[in-house]
Write a protein that holds these residues in place. Structure first.
Motif, short mmCIF file in Angstrom:
data_model
loop_
_atom_site.label_atom_id
_atom_site.label_comp_id
_atom_site.label_asym_id
_atom_site.label_seq_id
_atom_site.Cartn_x
_atom_site.Cartn_y
_atom_site.Cartn_z
N GLN A 83 0.85 -1.19 0.00
CA GLN A 83 0.00 0.00 0.00
C GLN A 83 0.89 1.25 0.00
O GLN A 83 2.02 1.22 0.47
CB GLN A 83 -0.92 0.00 1.22
CG GLN A 83 -2.05 -1.01 1.13
CD GLN A 83 -3.02 -0.72 0.01
OE1 GLN A 83 -3.46 0.41 -0.16
NE2 GLN A 83 -3.34 -1.73 -0.77
N GLN A 84 0.35 2.35 -0.49
CA GLN A 84 1.18 3.55 -0.74
C GLN A 84 1.96 4.01 0.49
O GLN A 84 3.18 4.18 0.44
CB GLN A 84 0.28 4.68 -1.24
CG GLN A 84 1.07 5.94 -1.64
CD GLN A 84 0.17 7.03 -2.19
OE1 GLN A 84 -0.99 7.12 -1.83
NE2 GLN A 84 0.70 7.84 -3.07
N ASP A 85 1.27 4.21 1.61
CA ASP A 85 1.96 4.71 2.82
C ASP A 85 3.01 3.72 3.30
O ASP A 85 4.10 4.11 3.74
CB ASP A 85 0.94 4.99 3.93
CG ASP A 85 0.09 6.21 3.64
OD1 ASP A 85 0.44 6.96 2.71
OD2 ASP A 85 -0.93 6.40 4.32
N PHE A 144 11.77 4.93 2.47
CA PHE A 144 12.39 6.05 3.18
C PHE A 144 13.14 5.62 4.44
O PHE A 144 14.19 6.17 4.77
CB PHE A 144 11.32 7.07 3.54
CG PHE A 144 11.85 8.33 4.16
CD1 PHE A 144 12.74 9.15 3.47
CD2 PHE A 144 11.47 8.72 5.43
CE1 PHE A 144 13.24 10.30 4.04
CE2 PHE A 144 11.96 9.87 6.01
CZ PHE A 144 12.84 10.67 5.32
N LYS A 145 12.62 4.60 5.16
CA LYS A 145 13.16 4.30 6.48
C LYS A 145 13.75 2.89 6.65
O LYS A 145 14.32 2.59 7.69
CB LYS A 145 12.08 4.51 7.55
CG LYS A 145 11.62 5.95 7.66
CD LYS A 145 10.60 6.11 8.78
CE LYS A 145 10.16 7.56 8.92
NZ LYS A 145 9.14 7.73 9.99
N PHE A 146 13.58 2.03 5.65
CA PHE A 146 14.09 0.67 5.80
C PHE A 146 15.17 0.32 4.77
O PHE A 146 16.23 -0.21 5.13
CB PHE A 146 12.94 -0.35 5.69
CG PHE A 146 12.11 -0.47 6.93
CD1 PHE A 146 12.45 -1.36 7.94
CD2 PHE A 146 10.97 0.30 7.09
CE1 PHE A 146 11.69 -1.48 9.09
CE2 PHE A 146 10.18 0.19 8.23
CZ PHE A 146 10.55 -0.70 9.22
N ILE A 147 14.91 0.58 3.50
CA ILE A 147 15.86 0.19 2.46
C ILE A 147 17.18 0.96 2.61
O ILE A 147 17.17 2.17 2.82
CB ILE A 147 15.26 0.45 1.06
CG1 ILE A 147 14.12 -0.55 0.80
CG2 ILE A 147 16.32 0.32 -0.02
CD1 ILE A 147 13.44 -0.34 -0.54
N TYR A 148 18.28 0.25 2.54
CA TYR A 148 19.59 0.92 2.56
C TYR A 148 20.61 0.07 1.83
O TYR A 148 20.38 -1.11 1.54
CB TYR A 148 20.04 1.21 3.99
CG TYR A 148 20.54 0.01 4.77
CD1 TYR A 148 21.91 -0.24 4.90
CD2 TYR A 148 19.65 -0.86 5.40
CE1 TYR A 148 22.38 -1.33 5.62
CE2 TYR A 148 20.11 -1.94 6.13
CZ TYR A 148 21.47 -2.18 6.23
OH TYR A 148 21.93 -3.26 6.94
N ILE A 149 21.75 0.67 1.51
CA ILE A 149 22.84 -0.04 0.83
C ILE A 149 23.84 -0.52 1.88
O ILE A 149 24.45 0.28 2.58
CB ILE A 149 23.57 0.87 -0.18
CG1 ILE A 149 22.58 1.42 -1.21
CG2 ILE A 149 24.69 0.10 -0.86
CD1 ILE A 149 21.98 0.37 -2.11
#
Length: 219
Positions: free
Chosen positions: A43-45, A52-57
């Motif tokens: 879902q969008q939110d 914004f807050k979980f995915i990282y390299i």
């Protein structure tokens, strides 16, 4: 779930809810077993929150037998369902009932506990009340294993790039006490250093802390 398609070398990780303590998803009488993926996660939110807050390299230094750096391996990290779920559930409960609660999180071996701790520490450190006051003065992450402590420090640092937000306690208990007294947002320390500052914490009764303890059952 995978974050990189590499033909036969593609590595997939489960993204299941779990089923009565086991793998897979529970049976749904009136829906597909994977309904949660499009009804909740994508879902969008929710998706914006993940981006914004979980995915990282994740960056790993690959070295030769002499310790010389060969290259830096970069991996895109996407949360598994149980990691996403536990961080969001604790954050939701803190918003609802505020501070002073105890939570026990059970992680199986190899299920990404270090990342779960890192994400949770960051979410807690950024939580604010409606009048924009930080809920926690500091988030203190405690581990009793030096190898994991290094992994945890690296993971937390890669999630947060703002200078002064994270401090790893690698000197002595005085450094730990100073970090706590100055309200450093995230403090990472070993269990061995922590008892020495308990008396100092007692004198800071007007402050609130989130304590995240790794392997709470062992010591």
């Amino acid at each position: 779930m995978t974050t990189e398609l590499k033909a036969e070398h593609t590595k997939f990780l489960p993204f299941n809810l779990g089923n009565q303590g086991g793998k897979g998803n529970p049976t749904c009488e009136d829906n597909y077993r994977t309904y949660y993926l499009w009804e909740n996660v994508l879902q969008q939110d929710s998706l914006l929150d993940i981006i914004f807050k979980f995915i990282y390299i994740k960056k790993d230094d690959i070295k030769d037998s002499n310790g010389e750096l060969l290259y830096q391996r970069k991996t895109l990290i996407f949360p598994r369902y149980h990691q996403l779920d536990v961080v969001r559930r604790i954050e939701e409960d803190v918003r609802k009932v505020s501070v002073g609660q105890n939570y026990l999180i059970q992680h199986s071996a190899g299920s990404g506990k270090t990342n779960s701790i890192s994400w949770l520490a960051h979410r807690l450190s950024k939580m604010h009340t409606q009048d924009n006051k930080a809920i926690f003065d500091s988030v203190i992450v405690i581990t009793d294993r030096r190898v994991l402590d290094k992994q945890l420090q690296d993971a937390v640092y890669q999630l947060e790039h703002k200078a002064g937000t994270v401090e790893r306690i690698d000197k002595d208990s005085t450094q730990l006490a100073q970090a706590i007294q100055s309200s450093t947002r995230i403090v990472i320390t070993t269990l061995q250093k922590f008892p020495y500052v308990l008396d100092k914490l007692a004198r800071l009764s007007n402050k609130q802390y989130a304590i995240v303890i790794d392997e709470a059952h062992s010591s």
